[in-house]
Design an enzyme around this catalytic site. Structure first.
Site, PDB file in Angstrom:
ATOM      1  N   ASP A  44      -7.197  -2.574  -7.016  1.00 47.26           N
ATOM      2  CA  ASP A  44      -7.678  -3.264  -5.817  1.00 47.26           C
ATOM      3  C   ASP A  44      -7.983  -4.707  -6.171  1.00 47.26           C
ATOM      4  O   ASP A  44      -8.318  -5.005  -7.316  1.00 47.26           O
ATOM      5  CB  ASP A  44      -8.942  -2.589  -5.271  1.00 47.26           C
ATOM      6  CG  ASP A  44      -9.181  -2.989  -3.830  1.00 47.26           C
ATOM      7  OD1 ASP A  44      -8.582  -2.379  -2.933  1.00 47.26           O
ATOM      8  OD2 ASP A  44      -9.932  -3.959  -3.598  1.00 47.26           O
TER       9      ASP A  44
ATOM     10  N   TYR B 268     -15.037 -11.851   0.448  1.00 39.86           N
ATOM     11  CA  TYR B 268     -15.759 -10.588   0.208  1.00 39.86           C
ATOM     12  C   TYR B 268     -17.005 -10.829  -0.639  1.00 39.86           C
ATOM     13  O   TYR B 268     -18.033 -10.200  -0.451  1.00 39.86           O
ATOM     14  CB  TYR B 268     -14.844  -9.572  -0.472  1.00 39.86           C
ATOM     15  CG  TYR B 268     -13.783  -9.017   0.452  1.00 39.86           C
ATOM     16  CD1 TYR B 268     -14.088  -8.017   1.380  1.00 39.86           C
ATOM     17  CD2 TYR B 268     -12.477  -9.493   0.418  1.00 39.86           C
ATOM     18  CE1 TYR B 268     -13.117  -7.518   2.233  1.00 39.86           C
ATOM     19  CE2 TYR B 268     -11.497  -8.994   1.275  1.00 39.86           C
ATOM     20  CZ  TYR B 268     -11.828  -8.009   2.179  1.00 39.86           C
ATOM     21  OH  TYR B 268     -10.867  -7.514   3.025  1.00 39.86           O
TER      22      TYR B 268
ATOM     23  N   ARG C 132       0.825  -1.217   0.000  1.00 38.24           N
ATOM     24  CA  ARG C 132       0.000   0.000   0.000  1.00 38.24           C
ATOM     25  C   ARG C 132       0.859   1.267   0.000  1.00 38.24           C
ATOM     26  O   ARG C 132       0.519   2.252   0.655  1.00 38.24           O
ATOM     27  CB  ARG C 132      -0.939   0.057   1.214  1.00 38.24           C
ATOM     28  CG  ARG C 132      -2.018  -0.979   1.213  1.00 38.24           C
ATOM     29  CD  ARG C 132      -3.266  -0.471   0.499  1.00 38.24           C
ATOM     30  NE  ARG C 132      -4.269  -1.511   0.462  1.00 38.24           N
ATOM     31  CZ  ARG C 132      -5.324  -1.555   1.255  1.00 38.24           C
ATOM     32  NH1 ARG C 132      -5.539  -0.609   2.123  1.00 38.24           N
ATOM     33  NH2 ARG C 132      -6.167  -2.545   1.164  1.00 38.24           N
TER      34      ARG C 132
ATOM     35  N   ARG D 159      -3.413   6.577   1.542  1.00 37.10           N
ATOM     36  CA  ARG D 159      -3.899   7.778   2.224  1.00 37.10           C
ATOM     37  C   ARG D 159      -2.920   8.446   3.173  1.00 37.10           C
ATOM     38  O   ARG D 159      -3.167   9.552   3.627  1.00 37.10           O
ATOM     39  CB  ARG D 159      -5.187   7.441   2.987  1.00 37.10           C
ATOM     40  CG  ARG D 159      -6.358   7.246   2.059  1.00 37.10           C
ATOM     41  CD  ARG D 159      -7.493   6.575   2.768  1.00 37.10           C
ATOM     42  NE  ARG D 159      -7.081   5.233   3.155  1.00 37.10           N
ATOM     43  CZ  ARG D 159      -7.877   4.334   3.736  1.00 37.10           C
ATOM     44  NH1 ARG D 159      -9.100   4.657   4.043  1.00 37.10           N
ATOM     45  NH2 ARG D 159      -7.430   3.140   4.027  1.00 37.10           N
TER      46      ARG D 159
ATOM     47  N   ARG E 290      -6.918  11.563  -5.349  1.00 36.14           N
ATOM     48  CA  ARG E 290      -8.186  10.863  -5.130  1.00 36.14           C
ATOM     49  C   ARG E 290      -9.352  11.855  -5.111  1.00 36.14           C
ATOM     50  O   ARG E 290     -10.427  11.576  -5.654  1.00 36.14           O
ATOM     51  CB  ARG E 290      -8.152  10.072  -3.829  1.00 36.14           C
ATOM     52  CG  ARG E 290      -9.353   9.136  -3.751  1.00 36.14           C
ATOM     53  CD  ARG E 290      -9.375   8.335  -2.487  1.00 36.14           C
ATOM     54  NE  ARG E 290      -9.583   9.192  -1.341  1.00 36.14           N
ATOM     55  CZ  ARG E 290     -10.112   8.807  -0.200  1.00 36.14           C
ATOM     56  NH1 ARG E 290     -10.478   7.565  -0.052  1.00 36.14           N
ATOM     57  NH2 ARG E 290     -10.257   9.649   0.779  1.00 36.14           N
TER      58      ARG E 290
HETATM   59  O1  CP3 Z   1      -0.022  -1.621  -2.462  1.00 34.81           O
HETATM   60  C1  CP3 Z   1      -0.427  -0.707  -3.219  1.00 34.81           C
HETATM   61  O2  CP3 Z   1      -0.024   0.484  -3.131  1.00 34.81           O
HETATM   62  C2  CP3 Z   1      -1.345  -1.086  -4.382  1.00 34.81           C
HETATM   63  C3  CP3 Z   1      -2.711  -0.863  -4.207  1.00 34.81           C
HETATM   64  C4  CP3 Z   1      -3.604  -1.821  -3.421  1.00 34.81           C
HETATM   65  C5  CP3 Z   1      -4.823  -1.387  -2.855  1.00 34.81           C
HETATM   66  N1  CP3 Z   1      -5.475  -2.463  -2.379  1.00 34.81           N
HETATM   67  C6  CP3 Z   1      -5.289   0.007  -2.856  1.00 34.81           C
HETATM   68  C7  CP3 Z   1      -6.312   0.411  -1.874  1.00 34.81           C
HETATM   69  C8  CP3 Z   1      -3.505  -3.200  -3.196  1.00 34.81           C
HETATM   70  C9  CP3 Z   1      -2.377  -4.161  -3.538  1.00 34.81           C
HETATM   71  C10 CP3 Z   1      -4.714  -3.590  -2.539  1.00 34.81           C
HETATM   72  C11 CP3 Z   1      -5.018  -4.981  -2.174  1.00 34.81           C
HETATM   73  C12 CP3 Z   1      -6.186  -5.266  -1.329  1.00 34.81           C
HETATM   74  N2  CP3 Z   1      -7.422  -4.663  -1.355  1.00 34.81           N
HETATM   75  C13 CP3 Z   1      -6.236  -6.318  -0.378  1.00 34.81           C
HETATM   76  C14 CP3 Z   1      -5.125  -7.301  -0.114  1.00 34.81           C
HETATM   77  C15 CP3 Z   1      -4.058  -6.731   0.748  1.00 34.81           C
HETATM   78  C16 CP3 Z   1      -4.521  -6.435   2.159  1.00 34.81           C
HETATM   79  O3  CP3 Z   1      -4.560  -5.232   2.487  1.00 34.81           O
HETATM   80  O4  CP3 Z   1      -4.803  -7.370   2.890  1.00 34.81           O
HETATM   81  C17 CP3 Z   1      -7.517  -6.280   0.207  1.00 34.81           C
HETATM   82  C18 CP3 Z   1      -8.021  -7.196   1.299  1.00 34.81           C
HETATM   83  C19 CP3 Z   1      -8.255  -5.254  -0.423  1.00 34.81           C
HETATM   84  C20 CP3 Z   1      -9.687  -4.870  -0.203  1.00 34.81           C
HETATM   85  C21 CP3 Z   1      -9.793  -3.503   0.308  1.00 34.81           C
HETATM   86  N3  CP3 Z   1      -9.577  -2.374  -0.459  1.00 34.81           N
HETATM   87  C22 CP3 Z   1     -10.141  -3.098   1.619  1.00 34.81           C
HETATM   88  C23 CP3 Z   1     -10.453  -4.034   2.770  1.00 34.81           C
HETATM   89  C24 CP3 Z   1     -10.130  -1.707   1.614  1.00 34.81           C
HETATM   90  C25 CP3 Z   1     -10.546  -0.821   2.748  1.00 34.81           C
HETATM   91  C26 CP3 Z   1      -9.504  -0.785   3.800  1.00 34.81           C
HETATM   92  C27 CP3 Z   1      -8.760   0.507   3.734  1.00 34.81           C
HETATM   93  O5  CP3 Z   1      -7.526   0.499   3.859  1.00 34.81           O
HETATM   94  O6  CP3 Z   1      -9.443   1.516   3.578  1.00 34.81           O
HETATM   95  C28 CP3 Z   1      -9.736  -1.261   0.331  1.00 34.81           C
HETATM   96  C29 CP3 Z   1      -9.537   0.131  -0.133  1.00 34.81           C
HETATM   97  C30 CP3 Z   1      -8.198   0.496  -0.657  1.00 34.81           C
HETATM   98  N4  CP3 Z   1      -7.462  -0.252  -1.539  1.00 34.81           N
HETATM   99  C31 CP3 Z   1      -7.487   1.712  -0.400  1.00 34.81           C
HETATM  100  C32 CP3 Z   1      -6.309   1.668  -1.165  1.00 34.81           C
HETATM  101  C33 CP3 Z   1      -5.254   2.729  -1.280  1.00 34.81           C
HETATM  102  C34 CP3 Z   1      -7.975   2.844   0.480  1.00 34.81           C
HETATM  103  C35 CP3 Z   1      -9.139   3.456  -0.219  1.00 34.81           C
HETATM  104  C36 CP3 Z   1      -9.174   4.950  -0.207  1.00 34.81           C
HETATM  105  O7  CP3 Z   1      -8.288   5.612  -0.793  1.00 34.81           O
HETATM  106  O8  CP3 Z   1     -10.146   5.438   0.339  1.00 34.81           O
END
Ligand code: CP3
Length: 355
Positions: free
Chosen positions: A77, A154, A27, A31, A40
């Site tokens: 994602d 999910y 990640r 944020r 964003r």
């Molecule tokens: O690593 C990176 O920079 C690449 C981008 C990336 C995102 N999600 C961006 C994201 C990657 C590799 C993921 C994978 C992902 N997404 C996983 C597997 C890795 C892990 O974290 O366990 C999972 C379970 C998800 C599903 C997901 N997406 C969740 C549960 C959430 C909400 C949790 C949170 O952190 O808010 C997201 C949203 C998400 N995916 C964000 C980002 C940057 C935050 C969203 C935002 O900007 O509001």
């Protein structure tokens, strides 16, 4: 396509000699970076950001402009795949991901189909091509997907969950239905990762965020077996180079030998395991990626440096380690603490690669 200027990350994944321990952060675009929040806001919301290749490219490059990282990861994602299957992904403000149509009924499960990535996920492939162009060979680009089981979590719950009761109820009441979903997801993920590789992804990572909540037996049957099939079905070479694969089961420290036996090139480690023990257990089968506690970045510079030194010392001399966090970077992380982390790795790690 120009030659890679920094291939340290790819070399470490293949356990080839390197001069220092390469690093990227799960990640890394997110944020905690004010520039990410600004992009964003321009996109409107997170999904619009994922679905607009120019903006996905912009945020992928942001952490690389700020920090000396050794890899870029595609900004997207894992849940874009079930979205492409028609489940209707949305993000409720401050509540994480949700699906409009969770998979519960047998008829809906029977109707599920693997999407054609070129058609339904073309925006991701466009982003991969655009990011590769923008990187111009500076560092490699990582493509990724969720594991079949984590995607199913999910898809069935319709959101995140504390106990995944609906998924586990299906697992113990109707394992045939869960296996059917996992079959479709396996085909979808294999096609999707191969399409990312063909579009230019230079390594492929599978995120199994929820496999670690399964029992010892259920993990093998419902998560690992399907990841093994994906690894076997991945394109192993592109542009004349090996495309390494990385498996990450959060909470999977007990099962590293079995994960290594899938034929993947590397394992992601969360922070609960001693990386030196993990190395002794997997031997020369795979490289290891991890395993810094992301919340240690909330600590003092001394705490961060101590933890970096402890992880490097535990892994010990030689290649085969990619430094990373054990899970995604927390959104409250002070960005300057990432500099402390990276400086410490660049300063200390060459000593483990000398000679
Ligand atoms: O690593 C990176 O920079 C690449 C981008 C990336 C995102 N999600 C961006 C994201 C990657 C590799 C993921 C994978 C992902 N997404 C996983 C597997 C890795 C892990 O974290 O366990 C999972 C379970 C998800 C599903 C997901 N997406 C969740 C549960 C959430 C909400 C949790 C949170 O952190 O808010 C997201 C949203 C998400 N995916 C964000 C980002 C940057 C935050 C969203 C935002 O900007 O509001």
């Amino acid at each position: 396509m120009s030659a890679l200027k920094n291939d340290t990350f790819l070399r470490a994944l293949l356990r080839e000699p390197v001069d220092y321990t390469p690093t990227w952060l799960m990640r890394q675009a997110g944020r905690y970076l004010p520039e990410y929040n600004a992009t964003r806001a321009r996109a409107g919301d997170f999904l619009a950001l994922c679905k607009t290749p120019d903006l996905a490219t912009e945020v992928t490059l942001q952490p690389l402009a700020r920090y000396p990282l050794d890899a870029a990861i595609l900004f997207s994602d894992i849940l874009t795949v079930p979205d492409a299957m028609g489940l209707g992904l949305y993000f409720a403000q401050g509540e994480g991901p949700r699906f409009e149509r969770p998979l519960r009924e047998e008829w809906a499960i029977r109707a599920l189909a693997a999407p054609d990535p070129a058609d339904k996920l073309g925006y991701v492939l466009d982003a991969v091509r655009s990011i590769r162009k923008a990187l111009d060979g500076s560092v490699p680009l990582i493509g990724f997907s969720g594991s079949p089981f984590t995607l199913a979590c999910y898809m069935i719950e319709g959101s995140g969950s504390d106990d995944y009761r609906t998924v586990k109820s299906m697992l113990y009441q109707r394992p045939d239905l869960l296996h059917h979903i996992l079959e479709i997801n396996t085909r979808a993920v294999t096609d999707y990762l191969n399409a990312q590789i063909e579009a230019g992804a230079q390594a492929a990572m599978i995120f199994d965020t929820w496999g670690g909540m399964l029992s010892h037996r259920a993990y093998r049957e419902f998560s690992l077996a399907y990841m093994a099939r994906i690894v076997a079905g991945l394109k192993k070479e592109n542009e004349g180079r090996r495309v390494p694969s990385i498996l990450f089961t959060k909470g999977g420290g007990l099962w590293l030998e079995d994960m290594a036996a899938t034929g993947c090139d590397a394992l992601g480690l969360d922070w609960t395991i001693e990386i030196g023990d993990a190395r002794r257990r997997v031997g020369d089968k795979v490289a290891l990626q991890g395993n810094f506690d992301p919340l240690c970045l909330m600590g003092s510079p001394e705490a961060i440096v101590n933890e970096v030194e402890a992880i490097l010392e535990s892994y010990g001399p030689g290649s085969g380690h990619v430094f990373n966090l054990g899970h995604g970077i927390n959104q409250h992380t002070p960005p300057e603490n990432v500099n402390v982390l990276l400086d410490a790795i660049r300063k200390t790690s060459p000593g483990y690669h000398a000679g």
